[in-house]
Design a protein around this motif. Structure first.
Motif, mmCIF file in Angstrom:
data_model
loop_
_atom_site.group_PDB
_atom_site.id
_atom_site.type_symbol
_atom_site.label_atom_id
_atom_site.label_comp_id
_atom_site.label_asym_id
_atom_site.label_seq_id
_atom_site.Cartn_x
_atom_site.Cartn_y
_atom_site.Cartn_z
ATOM 1 N N PRO A 139 -23.389 57.182 29.126
ATOM 2 C CA PRO A 139 -23.748 57.776 27.838
ATOM 3 C C PRO A 139 -22.581 58.276 27.000
ATOM 4 C CG PRO A 139 -25.335 58.437 29.491
ATOM 5 C CD PRO A 139 -24.256 57.693 30.215
ATOM 6 N N ARG A 140 -21.460 58.698 27.632
ATOM 7 C CA ARG A 140 -20.337 59.227 26.850
ATOM 8 C C ARG A 140 -19.117 58.293 26.859
ATOM 9 N NH1 ARG A 140 -18.447 64.506 28.932
ATOM 10 N NH2 ARG A 140 -17.147 64.420 27.063
ATOM 11 N N THR A 141 -19.267 57.090 27.393
ATOM 12 C CA THR A 141 -18.137 56.147 27.386
ATOM 13 C C THR A 141 -17.643 55.898 25.971
ATOM 14 O OG1 THR A 141 -18.980 55.073 29.385
ATOM 15 C CG2 THR A 141 -17.387 53.839 28.084
ATOM 16 N N VAL A 142 -18.544 55.933 25.017
ATOM 17 C CA VAL A 142 -18.187 55.662 23.621
ATOM 18 C C VAL A 142 -17.157 56.656 23.096
ATOM 19 C CG1 VAL A 142 -20.020 57.062 22.584
ATOM 20 C CG2 VAL A 142 -19.229 54.988 21.415
ATOM 21 N N GLU A 143 -17.010 57.806 23.763
ATOM 22 C CA GLU A 143 -16.042 58.811 23.317
ATOM 23 C C GLU A 143 -14.606 58.453 23.699
ATOM 24 O OE1 GLU A 143 -17.125 62.753 24.566
ATOM 25 O OE2 GLU A 143 -19.266 62.382 24.238
ATOM 26 N N LEU A 144 -14.407 57.467 24.555
ATOM 27 C CA LEU A 144 -13.065 57.155 25.051
ATOM 28 C C LEU A 144 -12.173 56.514 23.992
ATOM 29 C CD1 LEU A 144 -13.851 55.815 28.641
ATOM 30 C CD2 LEU A 144 -12.887 58.040 28.002
ATOM 31 N N GLY A 145 -12.764 55.920 22.983
ATOM 32 C CA GLY A 145 -11.950 55.257 21.959
ATOM 33 C C GLY A 145 -12.836 54.650 20.897
ATOM 34 N N THR A 146 -12.305 53.701 20.165
ATOM 35 C CA THR A 146 -13.050 53.032 19.100
ATOM 36 C C THR A 146 -13.915 51.924 19.678
ATOM 37 O OG1 THR A 146 -11.321 53.490 17.473
ATOM 38 C CG2 THR A 146 -12.847 51.702 16.971
ATOM 39 N N TYR A 147 -15.214 51.990 19.404
ATOM 40 C CA TYR A 147 -16.142 50.917 19.770
ATOM 41 C C TYR A 147 -16.705 50.319 18.490
ATOM 42 C CZ TYR A 147 -15.852 51.830 24.704
ATOM 43 O OH TYR A 147 -15.378 51.952 25.991
ATOM 44 N N LEU A 148 -16.670 48.999 18.410
ATOM 45 C CA LEU A 148 -17.144 48.278 17.242
ATOM 46 C C LEU A 148 -18.312 47.386 17.630
ATOM 47 C CD1 LEU A 148 -13.743 47.124 15.668
ATOM 48 C CD2 LEU A 148 -15.081 49.171 15.100
ATOM 49 N N GLY A 149 -19.242 47.223 16.714
ATOM 50 C CA GLY A 149 -20.390 46.368 16.954
ATOM 51 C C GLY A 149 -20.688 45.489 15.765
ATOM 52 N N LEU A 156 -28.206 45.583 17.111
ATOM 53 C CA LEU A 156 -26.880 45.407 17.700
ATOM 54 C C LEU A 156 -26.890 44.180 18.596
ATOM 55 C CD1 LEU A 156 -24.026 46.688 18.073
ATOM 56 C CD2 LEU A 156 -24.961 47.815 20.117
ATOM 57 N N VAL A 157 -26.012 43.204 18.298
ATOM 58 C CA VAL A 157 -26.014 41.956 19.059
ATOM 59 C C VAL A 157 -24.678 41.676 19.739
ATOM 60 C CG1 VAL A 157 -27.812 40.953 17.614
ATOM 61 C CG2 VAL A 157 -25.399 40.538 17.049
ATOM 62 N N ALA A 158 -23.633 42.425 19.396
ATOM 63 C CA ALA A 158 -22.335 42.206 20.036
ATOM 64 C C ALA A 158 -21.512 43.477 19.902
ATOM 65 C CB ALA A 158 -21.592 41.028 19.410
ATOM 66 N N MET A 159 -20.612 43.700 20.868
ATOM 67 C CA MET A 159 -19.780 44.904 20.819
ATOM 68 C C MET A 159 -18.518 44.714 21.646
ATOM 69 S SD MET A 159 -21.699 47.619 23.347
ATOM 70 C CE MET A 159 -20.197 48.620 23.497
ATOM 71 N N ALA A 160 -17.556 45.575 21.385
ATOM 72 C CA ALA A 160 -16.323 45.666 22.174
ATOM 73 C C ALA A 160 -15.680 46.997 21.819
ATOM 74 C CB ALA A 160 -15.371 44.513 21.877
ATOM 75 N N GLY A 161 -14.850 47.520 22.717
ATOM 76 C CA GLY A 161 -14.234 48.811 22.421
ATOM 77 C C GLY A 161 -13.052 49.113 23.311
ATOM 78 N N ILE A 172 -9.105 46.940 26.274
ATOM 79 C CA ILE A 172 -10.295 46.478 25.571
ATOM 80 C C ILE A 172 -11.385 46.246 26.610
ATOM 81 C CG2 ILE A 172 -11.285 44.656 24.136
ATOM 82 C CD1 ILE A 172 -8.552 44.259 22.885
ATOM 83 N N SER A 173 -12.567 46.795 26.361
ATOM 84 C CA SER A 173 -13.614 46.788 27.369
ATOM 85 C C SER A 173 -14.981 46.615 26.721
ATOM 86 C CB SER A 173 -13.555 48.092 28.162
ATOM 87 O OG SER A 173 -14.516 48.126 29.197
ATOM 88 N N ALA A 174 -16.015 46.466 27.568
ATOM 89 C CA ALA A 174 -17.408 46.349 27.118
ATOM 90 C C ALA A 174 -17.589 45.220 26.109
ATOM 91 C CB ALA A 174 -17.905 47.675 26.546
ATOM 92 N N VAL A 175 -16.907 44.111 26.330
ATOM 93 C CA VAL A 175 -17.023 42.952 25.435
ATOM 94 C C VAL A 175 -18.292 42.193 25.815
ATOM 95 C CG1 VAL A 175 -15.924 40.847 24.611
ATOM 96 C CG2 VAL A 175 -14.512 42.815 25.286
#
Length: 247
Positions: A139-149, A156-161, A172-175
């Motif tokens: 739930p708080r992984t998004v706080e680690l840096g910039t996530y784009l979708g 929401l159909v694609a993301m990376a951050g 770069i993760s969560a691709v």
């Protein structure tokens, strides 16, 4: 492009990126053994709602393993990266061969259709992660840096951050891309866009993926990443019996 300088005799910061991040840019997300702290501890982990990973200052140092045992508790499991041989009294309960790739010729550029993802987007992000399984996301992984979708018709159909941030580098993760929208280059556009933000800070992008994910490895190499090393991702159980703690 150039990468941070080091000599062949120096340990490379990417050999132990989770520890470098937890003891640097991500100190605010770190937990340490009771009685320790950022300066005294030889082990740390991310807050459980941020990331599952723990890290050792030196995997060859028994003090690091002793601090990790204190941190996670007897009989409990820790997730580590890059450690090949845990001590004999630690049980390996999971092991995945990974690859670490670094940016050597990536064309980094903004993606005009990408949107910044934040706390309000977490339910959608977690649903996409469950569907595509790019790796752990909490739930708080998004706080680690910039996530784009990228969204299609509001969904929401694609993301990376950005995840780990050792000095001079950002992972770069969560691709991931929804199965209904693959083959459109969305993930590549997002990787380039996240990398553009990393480059603006004067840092170098890198990433990890499973060695068995040959399709992803080929894609990353085709857009300008180069294989650096083959770390393992381990789940290890600390010595001791959890049940004994409640007797």
């Amino acid at each position: 492009m150039s990468t941070p300088a080091h000599t062949s005799l120096d340990p490379h910061v990417l050999d132990n990126p989770a520890w470098a991040a937890l003891s640097g840019a991500h100190t605010a997300f770190a937990e340490y053994p009771a009685g320790g702290g950022a300066l005294a501890s030889r082990a740390a982990r991310y807050s459980p709602d941020v990331s599952p990973f723990a890290a050792l200052a030196d995997p060859q140092d028994p003090r690091s393993w002793a601090d990790l045992r204190t941190l996670v508790g007897d009989g409990e499991v820790a997730s580590l990266a890059g450690v090949l041989t845990p001590p004999d009294d630690w049980e390996t309960v999971g092991r995945i061969q990974g690859v670490q790739l670094i940016d050597t010729s990536l064309r980094a550029e903004p993606a005009p259709e990408a949107v910044r993802l934040g706390a309000a987007d977490v339910p959608e992000v977690l649903a996409l992660i469950r569907l595509t399984e790019p790796g752990p996301f909490l739930p708080r992984t998004v706080e680690l840096g910039t996530y784009l979708g990228i969204r299609r018709q509001g969904r929401l159909v694609a993301m990376a951050g950005e995840r780990l941030r050792p000095p001079g580098w950002t992972e770069i993760s969560a691709v991931c891309t929804h199965p209904d929208h693959r083959g459109q280059g969305l993930a590549t556009r997002l990787v380039r866009a996240v990398a553009a933000g990393i480059r603006e800070r004067g840092e170098v992008p890198f990433l990890h993926t499973a060695a068995g994910n040959a399709r992803a490895v080929r894609l990353y190499e085709s857009i300008g990443f180069t294989l650096r090393r083959r770390p393992f991702f381990l789940a290890v159980r600390a010595p001791g019996n959890t049940a004994a703690n409640f007797s």
